[in-house]
Design a protein around this motif. Sequence first.
Motif, PDB file in Angstrom:
ATOM      1  N   VAL A 176       0.926  -1.308   0.037  1.00  0.00           N
ATOM      2  CA  VAL A 176      -0.010  -0.175   0.045  1.00  0.00           C
ATOM      3  C   VAL A 176       0.782   1.177   0.053  1.00  0.00           C
ATOM      4  O   VAL A 176       0.508   2.195  -0.848  1.00  0.00           O
ATOM      5  CB  VAL A 176      -0.844   0.043   1.196  1.00  0.00           C
ATOM      6  N   ALA A 177       2.150   1.318   0.840  1.00  0.00           N
ATOM      7  CA  ALA A 177       2.700   2.292   0.961  1.00  0.00           C
ATOM      8  C   ALA A 177       3.509   2.481  -0.471  1.00  0.00           C
ATOM      9  O   ALA A 177       3.686   3.918  -1.057  1.00  0.00           O
ATOM     10  CB  ALA A 177       4.032   1.939   1.945  1.00  0.00           C
ATOM     11  N   LYS A 178       4.039   1.458  -1.180  1.00  0.00           N
ATOM     12  CA  LYS A 178       4.551   1.498  -2.626  1.00  0.00           C
ATOM     13  C   LYS A 178       3.455   2.147  -3.451  1.00  0.00           C
ATOM     14  O   LYS A 178       3.947   3.209  -4.421  1.00  0.00           O
ATOM     15  CB  LYS A 178       4.832   0.395  -2.984  1.00  0.00           C
ATOM     16  N   ASN A 179       2.123   1.889  -3.270  1.00  0.00           N
ATOM     17  CA  ASN A 179       1.370   2.268  -4.489  1.00  0.00           C
ATOM     18  C   ASN A 179       0.757   3.804  -4.124  1.00  0.00           C
ATOM     19  O   ASN A 179       0.617   4.535  -5.253  1.00  0.00           O
ATOM     20  CB  ASN A 179      -0.019   1.594  -4.145  1.00  0.00           C
ATOM     21  N   TYR A 180       1.198   4.262  -2.947  1.00  0.00           N
ATOM     22  CA  TYR A 180       0.803   5.653  -2.823  1.00  0.00           C
ATOM     23  C   TYR A 180       2.129   6.484  -2.514  1.00  0.00           C
ATOM     24  O   TYR A 180       1.994   7.525  -1.838  1.00  0.00           O
ATOM     25  CB  TYR A 180      -0.167   5.934  -1.514  1.00  0.00           C
ATOM     26  N   ALA A 181       3.182   6.022  -2.956  1.00  0.00           N
ATOM     27  CA  ALA A 181       4.384   6.693  -2.447  1.00  0.00           C
ATOM     28  C   ALA A 181       4.639   8.251  -3.125  1.00  0.00           C
ATOM     29  O   ALA A 181       5.163   8.887  -2.539  1.00  0.00           O
ATOM     30  CB  ALA A 181       5.698   5.888  -3.112  1.00  0.00           C
ATOM     31  N   GLY A 182       4.088   8.383  -4.171  1.00  0.00           N
ATOM     32  CA  GLY A 182       4.022   9.568  -5.129  1.00  0.00           C
ATOM     33  C   GLY A 182       3.197  10.625  -4.308  1.00  0.00           C
ATOM     34  O   GLY A 182       3.151  11.727  -4.872  1.00  0.00           O
TER      35      GLY A 182
END
Length: 318
Positions: A243-249
Amino acid sequence: RPLRPRRPPHMGALRKGAVSRFGWGGTQISARFSGPRISANVSGSAMADRYLPIIDGTPGKPFITGKTPGWETHVLADGLSDGSHTLSLWKVSEGSRMSGSRGTAAFGGLSAASFDAAPAPAARRLEFIGDSDIAGYCVDGRHGGEDVQSKVQNAYETWAARIARAFGADFVEEAISGVGVTSSAVSGAIQSHLDNVLPFSGTLQWDFSTWVPDAVVLLIGANDGNPNSRAFIRAYEELLEMVAKNYAGAAEKPKLIHVCGGSINGLDPCKSIQRASDQFNQDRTDGFRGHYTTITKAHWHTINGASPKTHGYKGCDF
């Protein structure tokens, strides 16, 4: 037609002309229209799909599509005043477990006297990840009954959807009955479906930069075979990292909220979930942080509009 799909992650995928295919439960199609009547053109999956029209904020009568793919026209409201009205058409059943687009529903448009500018998005956004307690398994079913789920599932009446409405937030769910964070769960791990535009097809992956929630709420783990194992803790933490990777930007990172609770043995994984959250938070500098909470059985009954005597979450909780 000036439609604004209120479930951006999974509405409008696999477009062919004016047709949109979708599969995740909780998908919403919103519009503002004038006139006494509005109808929808839909085609069901091979397992049939259940819909709930919300007119001017008031739920109408659910309807179910046929199991044979083919266009059907369903009247969503009739006899309304000639003024302006709002529609939110919810898909309240889950997508069926079939490969490609065979297990998905299709939307072919709305018909009304006229359409106005679509309703504006809500100021808040909430995303929910989990199992049947978010998907709405058997919400309108009989306690202890073996109802056909396409007839009784209702994502609109789950604790998750109710919380979103209480906060005036747009609602998104990625939920599959029987799913967990490890392969030991009845429906396997949610991680293999989470990024899919259509839940059971990996052909298209969602671009998470197009819709960022204020918080991602997780209630998952009760279906895993051994929720008190190191493997469970590791898999749950891997889900958080995903989840953190998906919303990293995202300029402002969504809060990650872990809710331990739910039907049957939903309180069993609480210690493991808390430990996974603590490990995820340790030495973190990327702006993400997990927040843990739990609920009691009494709270679960209250949230779902049932009493301990009915054992309910409205329907056939066991």
